[in-house]
Design a protein around this motif. Structure first.
Motif, PDB file in Angstrom:
ATOM      1  N   ALA A   1      40.896  60.059  18.350  1.00 41.77           N
ATOM      2  CA  ALA A   1      40.338  60.721  19.538  1.00 41.77           C
ATOM      3  C   ALA A   1      39.829  59.686  20.529  1.00 41.77           C
ATOM      4  O   ALA A   1      39.694  58.505  20.202  1.00 41.77           O
ATOM      5  CB  ALA A   1      39.186  61.648  19.130  1.00 41.77           C
ATOM      6  N   TYR A   2      39.535  60.158  21.738  1.00 43.35           N
ATOM      7  CA  TYR A   2      38.913  59.362  22.795  1.00 43.35           C
ATOM      8  C   TYR A   2      39.749  58.137  23.173  1.00 43.35           C
ATOM      9  O   TYR A   2      39.234  57.053  23.417  1.00 43.35           O
ATOM     10  CB  TYR A   2      37.496  58.929  22.398  1.00 43.35           C
ATOM     11  CG  TYR A   2      36.694  59.987  21.699  1.00 43.35           C
ATOM     12  CD1 TYR A   2      36.591  61.272  22.232  1.00 43.35           C
ATOM     13  CD2 TYR A   2      36.046  59.729  20.495  1.00 43.35           C
ATOM     14  CE1 TYR A   2      35.853  62.264  21.578  1.00 43.35           C
ATOM     15  CE2 TYR A   2      35.319  60.706  19.840  1.00 43.35           C
ATOM     16  CZ  TYR A   2      35.230  61.970  20.381  1.00 43.35           C
ATOM     17  OH  TYR A   2      34.508  62.942  19.734  1.00 43.35           O
ATOM     18  N   GLU A   3      41.046  58.343  23.243  1.00 41.56           N
ATOM     19  CA  GLU A   3      41.958  57.244  23.571  1.00 41.56           C
ATOM     20  C   GLU A   3      41.622  56.630  24.926  1.00 41.56           C
ATOM     21  O   GLU A   3      41.873  55.444  25.159  1.00 41.56           O
ATOM     22  CB  GLU A   3      43.405  57.738  23.552  1.00 41.56           C
ATOM     23  CG  GLU A   3      44.412  56.629  23.462  1.00 41.56           C
ATOM     24  CD  GLU A   3      45.802  57.117  23.072  1.00 41.56           C
ATOM     25  OE1 GLU A   3      46.698  56.260  23.029  1.00 41.56           O
ATOM     26  OE2 GLU A   3      45.996  58.317  22.836  1.00 41.56           O
ATOM     27  N   ASP A   4      41.016  57.417  25.821  1.00 42.58           N
ATOM     28  CA  ASP A   4      40.636  56.912  27.139  1.00 42.58           C
ATOM     29  C   ASP A   4      39.574  55.814  27.053  1.00 42.58           C
ATOM     30  O   ASP A   4      39.356  55.080  28.009  1.00 42.58           O
ATOM     31  CB  ASP A   4      40.120  58.047  28.018  1.00 42.58           C
ATOM     32  CG  ASP A   4      38.908  58.733  27.420  1.00 42.58           C
ATOM     33  OD1 ASP A   4      38.998  59.258  26.298  1.00 42.58           O
ATOM     34  OD2 ASP A   4      37.843  58.744  28.082  1.00 42.58           O
ATOM     35  N   LEU A   5      38.922  55.671  25.898  1.00 38.68           N
ATOM     36  CA  LEU A   5      37.911  54.628  25.722  1.00 38.68           C
ATOM     37  C   LEU A   5      38.517  53.276  25.359  1.00 38.68           C
ATOM     38  O   LEU A   5      37.795  52.308  25.153  1.00 38.68           O
ATOM     39  CB  LEU A   5      36.895  55.047  24.657  1.00 38.68           C
ATOM     40  CG  LEU A   5      36.041  56.276  24.974  1.00 38.68           C
ATOM     41  CD1 LEU A   5      35.116  56.600  23.813  1.00 38.68           C
ATOM     42  CD2 LEU A   5      35.249  56.075  26.257  1.00 38.68           C
TER      43      LEU A   5
ATOM     44  N   THR B   1      31.968  55.514  21.624  1.00 38.22           N
ATOM     45  CA  THR B   1      32.542  56.499  20.701  1.00 38.22           C
ATOM     46  C   THR B   1      31.448  57.374  20.111  1.00 38.22           C
ATOM     47  O   THR B   1      31.592  58.593  20.018  1.00 38.22           O
ATOM     48  CB  THR B   1      33.286  55.790  19.552  1.00 38.22           C
ATOM     49  OG1 THR B   1      33.978  54.664  20.065  1.00 38.22           O
ATOM     50  CG2 THR B   1      34.249  56.723  18.859  1.00 38.22           C
ATOM     51  N   HIS B   2      30.347  56.750  19.708  1.00 36.74           N
ATOM     52  CA  HIS B   2      29.235  57.514  19.152  1.00 36.74           C
ATOM     53  C   HIS B   2      28.657  58.487  20.186  1.00 36.74           C
ATOM     54  O   HIS B   2      28.364  59.638  19.862  1.00 36.74           O
ATOM     55  CB  HIS B   2      28.146  56.574  18.618  1.00 36.74           C
ATOM     56  CG  HIS B   2      28.436  56.074  17.250  1.00 36.74           C
ATOM     57  ND1 HIS B   2      29.362  55.088  17.001  1.00 36.74           N
ATOM     58  CD2 HIS B   2      27.925  56.443  16.054  1.00 36.74           C
ATOM     59  CE1 HIS B   2      29.410  54.865  15.700  1.00 36.74           C
ATOM     60  NE2 HIS B   2      28.548  55.674  15.099  1.00 36.74           N
ATOM     61  N   ARG B   3      28.500  58.014  21.401  1.00 40.75           N
ATOM     62  CA  ARG B   3      27.987  58.908  22.448  1.00 40.75           C
ATOM     63  C   ARG B   3      28.908  60.113  22.630  1.00 40.75           C
ATOM     64  O   ARG B   3      28.452  61.260  22.734  1.00 40.75           O
ATOM     65  CB  ARG B   3      27.815  58.147  23.772  1.00 40.75           C
ATOM     66  CG  ARG B   3      26.596  57.226  23.776  1.00 40.75           C
ATOM     67  CD  ARG B   3      26.294  56.702  25.166  1.00 40.75           C
ATOM     68  NE  ARG B   3      27.343  55.853  25.703  1.00 40.75           N
ATOM     69  CZ  ARG B   3      27.457  54.543  25.468  1.00 40.75           C
ATOM     70  NH1 ARG B   3      26.577  53.921  24.703  1.00 40.75           N
ATOM     71  NH2 ARG B   3      28.432  53.851  26.018  1.00 40.75           N
TER      72      ARG B   3
END
Length: 194
Positions: free
Chosen positions: A150-154, A44-46
């Motif tokens: 955000a970034y649900e794909d993660l 997430t940070h990246r």
């Protein structure tokens, strides 16, 4: 005894945190935090830093924000969230500077962090809280709402917003260079543990 009482002060704080909030805190203080906190781990940070480099805004107000290094387990039926214990914070040390520059006021996790992070917290008037490791199911009871931002794909590393009430924390690094881990080592010197 007076020094020990000083170390065990308790605060009830609400997010977003202000500089005044963080400047009042000292290593060892107990904090019961309420409001929105943002869950983010390594991936997430990246992704957040990549978005910032592309000129994109993050999907939350960064100024005064508190970021929790955690990876919640799947949510059981009838619950707001699964177990939500802290993860090892040092894995995020390389990415914390940019977020502190943008106004993040606190991070939450477990374990010691680098000397560089301690200096950055002083510079940006921020703090590092620790949450009780191994108590993720207990900590979940303080979460009243969970939203994927955000970034649900993660998957488990998606960026989440949690609304918490009285989330229990301890100040591990304050904005004055205080270090709970170092203080603990100093207090235990010369003591034989059986």
């Amino acid at each position: 005894m007076e020094e020990q009482a000083e170390k065990n002060r308790e605060f009830v704080l609400k997010t977003p945190l202000s500089v005044d909030d963080t400047r009042n805190l000292r290593v060892g203080d107990i904090v019961y935090l309420s409001g929105d906190i943002y869950v983010a781990r390594d991936a997430t940070h990246r992704r957040m830093l990549e978005d910032l480099k592309k000129g994109k805004e993050l999907p939350f107000e960064v100024k005064g924000a508190t970021i929790y290094y955690a990876g919640p387990t799947p949510t059981p039926p009838g619950k707001v969230i699964g177990s939500v214990g802290p993860t090892t914070s040092s894995r995020m040390d390389a990415t914390v500077e940019e977020l502190l520059k943008l106004g993040v006021r606190a991070t939450i996790g477990k374990g010691a962090r680098s000397e560089e992070v301690k200096k950055l917290l002083e510079k940006h008037l921020a703090v590092y809280f620790i949450a009780c490791g191994g108590a993720g199911a207990y900590l979940a009871q303080f979460v009243l709402r969970r939203d994927v931002l955000a970034y649900e794909d993660l998957g488990a590393q998606a960026l989440l917003r949690l609304f918490v009430r009285d989330f229990p924390l301890i100040v591990a690094y304050d904005s004055f260079g205080g270090d709970l881990f170092e203080e603990g080592k100093i207090r235990n010197r010369g003591i034989t543990l059986y």
